[in-house]
Design a protein around this motif. Structure first.
Motif, short mmCIF file in Angstrom:
data_model
loop_
_atom_site.label_atom_id
_atom_site.label_comp_id
_atom_site.label_asym_id
_atom_site.label_seq_id
_atom_site.Cartn_x
_atom_site.Cartn_y
_atom_site.Cartn_z
N PRO A 1 41.27 49.63 44.91
CA PRO A 1 41.62 49.31 43.52
C PRO A 1 40.83 48.13 42.93
N LEU A 2 40.24 47.29 43.79
CA LEU A 2 39.49 46.16 43.23
C LEU A 2 38.04 46.52 42.94
N LEU A 3 37.73 47.82 43.11
CA LEU A 3 36.37 48.31 42.85
C LEU A 3 35.84 47.89 41.48
N TYR A 4 36.68 48.01 40.46
CA TYR A 4 36.20 47.79 39.09
C TYR A 4 35.95 46.31 38.82
N GLU A 5 36.92 45.48 39.24
CA GLU A 5 36.81 44.05 38.97
C GLU A 5 35.75 43.41 39.87
N CYS A 6 35.83 43.70 41.17
CA CYS A 6 34.93 43.02 42.11
C CYS A 6 33.61 43.76 42.27
N GLY A 7 33.63 45.09 42.15
CA GLY A 7 32.40 45.86 42.35
C GLY A 7 31.61 46.00 41.06
N VAL B 1 50.15 49.19 35.67
CA VAL B 1 49.73 48.97 37.06
C VAL B 1 48.52 48.04 37.13
N THR B 2 48.29 47.29 36.05
CA THR B 2 47.10 46.42 35.98
C THR B 2 46.97 45.52 37.22
N ARG B 3 48.12 44.99 37.68
CA ARG B 3 48.10 44.06 38.81
C ARG B 3 47.43 44.64 40.06
N ARG B 4 47.53 45.97 40.22
CA ARG B 4 46.91 46.59 41.40
C ARG B 4 45.39 46.42 41.37
N TYR B 5 44.84 46.28 40.17
CA TYR B 5 43.39 46.35 39.99
C TYR B 5 42.74 45.00 39.74
N THR B 6 43.52 43.92 39.93
CA THR B 6 42.96 42.60 39.65
C THR B 6 43.41 41.57 40.68
N GLN B 7 42.57 40.55 40.84
CA GLN B 7 42.96 39.41 41.67
C GLN B 7 43.40 38.26 40.79
#
Ligand SMILES: [Zn+2]
Length: 350
Positions: A236-242, A261-267
């Motif tokens: 799930p961190l693919l978009y933010e980190c990748g 579900v935004t929290r799943r995709y962000t740090q």
């Protein structure tokens, strides 16, 4: 209190509220329209004809076999004989057959079924030197209307100078036939295929212009991020980190509810809140809860209770701080280099 004093206070209050108010009525209406659109999209995947069409194109037995075989293989030890005595640890490393089927479906979808389109090839001579010459939204053909194309991109061929139409279809049934498009078409058709394979699936809309699927893993008792364009599962961190995306809202839609579900995709959720000015957060929370109970209104009390238990598990999962992924995530892999760069999705190193 004299009337003029009351007026003064009322005006001061209104000014204070309006100063706080980043939201116009128009923004709220637009947000609501997107929420309703997502719900309608998910309802379309329950259509019997849509499910039957998907089942007729997916090689279901082959994918089940592929999943079964993969589940019998211990990660990192492909030659292992699992019939022999197995430690608890290695059992943990084995995928459930059902999770492995999901991975097989993702692989098949990307490698064998769907294709990516930046510019379509010329439909007259097969030429590939295509120049975009505009978008048609009004004069659509009967086929384009039937396939629920919102708009049609027009391209001129450099070789034969004729025009090729590229309808952006929204009907998942139509997409099973055309088998091509960009992320919208991919996630749309894939979510239907996941439903046709009997998975509980969500269609996830990222407000910064991407869309993907989440599939519920019964064995892991959690929702798995699935990006069919990238053949990626549970990253799930693919978009933010990748990809280096600056996410704002990620809303997951299914026939069972609508969830933020935004929290799943962000740090960094605090940074996400800074970028979320479209509607008030309390309004959003209330609205999603209302839509979810609407969607569940025809369910049995026991089903609702089970879903509420899962909701609570997911909330707890999302409330935990995101863990460092411990691996570097790649930039976006699909689409031309120029297109990916234009969207700032090549990742921090590019
Ligand atoms: Zn041509």
């Amino acid at each position: 209190m004299p009337a003029s004093r009351e007026d003064e206070i009322a005006r001061a209050l209104r000014d204070a509220i309006e100063a706080l108010e980043p939201i116009t009525r128009g923004q709220k209406v637009a947000f609501e329209r997107r929420l309703r659109g997502g719900i309608a999209q998910c309802a379309s995947y329950e259509d019997e004809m849509a499910i039957a069409s998907a089942m007729s194109v997916i090689p279901i037995e082959r994918l089940k076999l592929e999943g079964h075989t993969a589940s019998m293989t211990i990660a990192g030890d492909e030659g292992a004989d699992v019939e022999s005595v197995e430690s608890a640890e290695s059992r943990m490393e084995r995928l459930s057959a059902r999770d492995a089927e999901l991975l097989a479906l993702l692989r098949w979808f990307k490698e064998e079924f769907f294709s990516w389109v930046d510019k379509p090839p010329c439909e007259h001579c097969g030429g590939s030197e295509m120049t975009s010459i505009g978008v048609e939204v009004n004069a659509l053909t009967a086929e384009e209307r039937e396939g629920e194309a919102g708009r049609v991109e027009l391209y001129r061929c450099g070789a034969c100078v004729k025009t090729t139409r590229f309808p952006r279809y929204n009907s998942a049934i139509k997409l099973l036939e055309t088998r091509r498009g960009r992320c919208g078409e991919w996630a749309n058709a894939f979510t239907l295929c996941a439903r046709a394979m009997g998975f509980r699936a969500r269609w996830c809309l990222d407000w910064t212009d991407h869309v993907w699927t989440e599939v519920y893993s019964e064995s892991q008792r959690r929702w798995l991020h699935c990006d069919p364009c990238e053949n990626v599962c549970d990253k799930p961190l693919l978009y933010e980190c990748g990809w280096g995306k600056k996410l704002s809202y990620v809303i997951a839609f299914s026939i069972e509810g609508v969830f933020d579900v935004t929290r799943r995709y962000t740090q960094n959720m605090r940074e996400r809140y800074r970028l979320r000015g479209e509607v008030y957060e309390p309004w959003l929370r209330k609205r999603l809860a209302e839509l979810t109970s609407e969607l569940r209104s025809a369910m049995l009390p026991s089903e609702i209770k089970e879903l509420e238990v899962q909701d609570a598990v997911e909330r707890a999962e999302l409330d935990r701080p995101a863990v460092d992924v411990g691996e570097s995530l790649p930039g976006r892999q699909t689409g031309s280099l120029a297109w990916r760069r234009a969207r700032g999705e090549l990742g921090p190193s590019s």
